[in-house]
Design an enzyme around this catalytic site. Structure first.
Site, PDB file in Angstrom:
ATOM      1  N   TYR A   1      41.700  47.510  55.909  1.00  0.00           N
ATOM      2  CA  TYR A   1      41.171  47.218  54.174  1.00  0.00           C
ATOM      3  C   TYR A   1      41.760  45.695  54.189  1.00  0.00           C
ATOM      4  O   TYR A   1      40.811  44.658  53.927  1.00  0.00           O
ATOM      5  CB  TYR A   1      41.557  48.439  53.825  1.00  0.00           C
ATOM      6  CG  TYR A   1      41.712  47.860  52.554  1.00  0.00           C
ATOM      7  CD1 TYR A   1      40.747  47.697  51.708  1.00  0.00           C
ATOM      8  CD2 TYR A   1      43.019  47.897  51.607  1.00  0.00           C
ATOM      9  CE1 TYR A   1      40.143  47.978  50.290  1.00  0.00           C
ATOM     10  CE2 TYR A   1      42.691  47.485  50.427  1.00  0.00           C
ATOM     11  CZ  TYR A   1      41.852  47.656  49.664  1.00  0.00           C
ATOM     12  OH  TYR A   1      41.723  46.901  48.353  1.00  0.00           O
TER      13      TYR A   1
ATOM     14  N   LYS B   1      39.548  42.235  52.446  1.00  0.00           N
ATOM     15  CA  LYS B   1      39.311  41.128  51.896  1.00  0.00           C
ATOM     16  C   LYS B   1      40.633  40.182  51.688  1.00  0.00           C
ATOM     17  O   LYS B   1      39.431  38.626  51.302  1.00  0.00           O
ATOM     18  CB  LYS B   1      41.054  41.831  50.133  1.00  0.00           C
ATOM     19  CG  LYS B   1      40.436  43.279  50.445  1.00  0.00           C
ATOM     20  CD  LYS B   1      39.421  43.438  48.851  1.00  0.00           C
ATOM     21  CE  LYS B   1      38.509  44.951  48.738  1.00  0.00           C
ATOM     22  NZ  LYS B   1      37.269  44.612  48.260  1.00  0.00           N
TER      23      LYS B   1
ATOM     24  N   SER C   1      42.468  41.491  45.973  1.00  0.00           N
ATOM     25  CA  SER C   1      44.303  43.299  46.261  1.00  0.00           C
ATOM     26  C   SER C   1      45.262  41.409  46.362  1.00  0.00           C
ATOM     27  O   SER C   1      44.449  41.050  47.465  1.00  0.00           O
ATOM     28  CB  SER C   1      43.594  43.844  47.495  1.00  0.00           C
ATOM     29  OG  SER C   1      44.239  44.820  46.991  1.00  0.00           O
TER      30      SER C   1
END
Ligand code: UFG
Length: 339
Positions: free
Chosen positions: A151, A155, A126
Site C-alpha cells: 500500500y 503511494k 500519505s
C-alpha cells in the site's frame, strides 16, 4: 460554479471533501465504483447539502467510462483523486490488486485529463511514504524511506509518476500532493463518517466499536516502543479539517498560484499522540471507560510519526481547528448512529 471531479467521492475522506467543496462554492462530481464505500454516503451528503451531487458509478481505472464522464460533464476544472485501496494488511496479502488499482487508476486519469484540457490535480498521498523516519517531526523535505507495505509503495510510486509526467516538456499538469497523517472523526451532523468493512484495522473505529459493544476489547499493539509511554505515536487529524485542506489546494491550483508543477504538503495537526493518549481522550469524549489490554507489536508499524505542519500553514494558510477530544467525540456520535 467550477466543477471538480472527485474520484472515490463516496469514501471516507472523499465524502467529507465533497461536502466541503459544495459549501465552498464548487460543483463536485463524484466518480466511485463503490467497492469500498456505501450508497448511504450519498444520502448523507445529500441530507447535509440539500442537493444531489452528480455521481457516476464507474471504476476510475476504466478508461472508456472515465472518458465518458469528462465528455458528459464537459467543463471539469480539476480533479481530486482519492479512489484507491487503503488497507495496509490487505495490501500485503493482495499486492497485485493494490498496484493495479492504485497505480492503474492514476495512470488512467493522467492519460484522460489532458484530452479534456484538465490541468489541475490534487492527489491523496500519505505519511506512509516517509517509512520509518530518522527524525521527528517529518517535513516535506524529510527523505522517503522504503515503504513498509505494498500500500505504502503504491503511494510512493504514484508520487513518482506524477513527478515524471510533470517533468515532460509538453506537460501542463499541475499537481498538489497531500500527504495525510491519520484521519479520524466524522461530520458534525453524523450523517457521514467512516464505514469500515468487517473488523476495523484502524484504531479509532476499533475503539468506537468496542465502546458500542460490537467488539469485546481493544488490543493495543505493543507498549514497549521507544516513545514516552511505550505505545505508538501518530498525528490524528479530524476528517473535516483534512477535507478543508483539499479546498485550499484546489483554489491554489485554479488561481495558478502554485510555484512548481508539483507541490507537496503534509496535512496533519503537527502534534503526536500515543495510542494510550487516544484511549484517554476517547474516554473523556464519550464519558465511558474503554475495555482494553496490551498485546504484541503489529508487524510493519512505525514507532512514531507526526507532521511538521509549517509548510501547509505558511503556503496554503491551512491550519487544523479540531482537538483530539472533539474529533473523537464526533467519531463516537457517528458510531452511535450505526447499527
Ligand atoms: N492500533 C492498536 N490497536 C488496534 C488498531 C490500531 O493499537 O486495534 C494502533 C496501531 O498499532 C497504530 C495506531 O493504533 O500504532 C494507529 O493505527 P491505524 O491502523 O489507525 O493507522 P496507521 O498509523 O497504521 O496508518 C496506516 C498508514 C496510513 C494509512 C492508514 C490507513 O500509515 O498511511 O494505515 O489504514 F492511511
Amino acid at each position: 460554479m467550477k466543477k471538480i471531479l472527485v474520484t472515490g467521492g463516496a469514501g471516507y475522506i472523499g465524502s467529507h471533501t465533497v461536502v466541503a467543496l459544495q459549501q465552498a462554492g464548487y460543483q463536485p462530481v463524484i466518480v466511485d465504483n463503490f467497492s469500498n464505500s456505501e450508497e448511504s454516503a450519498l444520502a448523507g451528503i445529500e441530507s447535509i447539502l440539500g442537493v444531489k451531487v452528480p455521481t457516476y458509478r464507474i471504476d476510475c481505472g476504466n478508461e472508456a467510462a472515465l472518458r465518458g464522464v469528462f465528455e458528459a460533464e464537459k467543463d471539469i476544472k480539476g480533479v481530486i483523486h482519492f479512489a484507491a485501496y487503503k488497507a495496509v494488511g490487505e495490501s500485503v496479502a493482495k499486492p497485485l490488486a493494490y498496484f493495479q488499482n492504485n497505480v492503474g487508476s492514476l495512470l488512467t486519469l493522467l492519460a484522460v485529463m489532458p484530452d479534456f484540457g484538465v490541468e489541475n490535480l490534487v492527489f491523496s498521498s500519505s505519511c506512509t511514504v516517509y517509512g520509518i523516519p530518522d527524525a521527528l517531526p517529518v517535513t516535506e523535505a524529510t527523505p522517503t524511506k522504503p515503504a513498509s507495505s505494498p500500500y505504502g509503495r503504491t503511494k510512493q510510486m504514484c508520487e513518482e509518476i506524477v513527478h515524471d509526467v510533470s517533468a515532460a516538456p509538453t506537460n501542463k499538469l499541475r499537481t498538489i500532493l497531500l500527504r495525510y497523517f491519520n484521519p479520524i472523526g466524522a461530520h458534525e451532523s453524523a450523517k457521514i463518517g467512516e464505514l469500515p468493512l468487517g473488523v476495523p484495522n484502524n484504531l479509532v473505529p476499533y475503539i468506537t466499536q468496542t465502546a458500542a459493544g460490537i467488539r469485546e476489547k481493544l488490543t493495543i499493539n505493543g507498549s514497549d516502543y521507544e516513545t514516552p509511554d511505550g505505545t505508538n505515536v501518530r498525528d490524528y487529524i479530524h476528517v473535516v479539517d483534512l477535507a478543508k485542506a483539499h479546498i485550499v489546494a484546489v483554489q491554489r491550483l485554479l488561481d495558478r498560484k502554485a510555484s512548481e508543477s508539483v507541490e507537496t504538503f503534509n496535512v496533519g495537526t503537527g502534534h503526536g499522540n500515543s495510542v494510550l493518549e487516544v484511549v484517554q481522550a476517547f474516554e473523556k469524549a464519550s464519558g465511558q471507560k474503554l475495555n482494553y489490554s496490551i498485546g504484541p507489536r503489529r508487524p510493519g508499524d512505525v514507532p512514531a510519526i507526526y507532521a511538521d505542519a509549517t509548510k501547509a500553514a505558511q503556503v496554503l494558510g491551512f491550519k487544523t481547528e479540531t482537538s483530539l477530544v472533539d474529533s473523537l467525540a464526533s467519531s463516537w456520535k457517528w458510531q452511535q448512529t450505526l447499527k
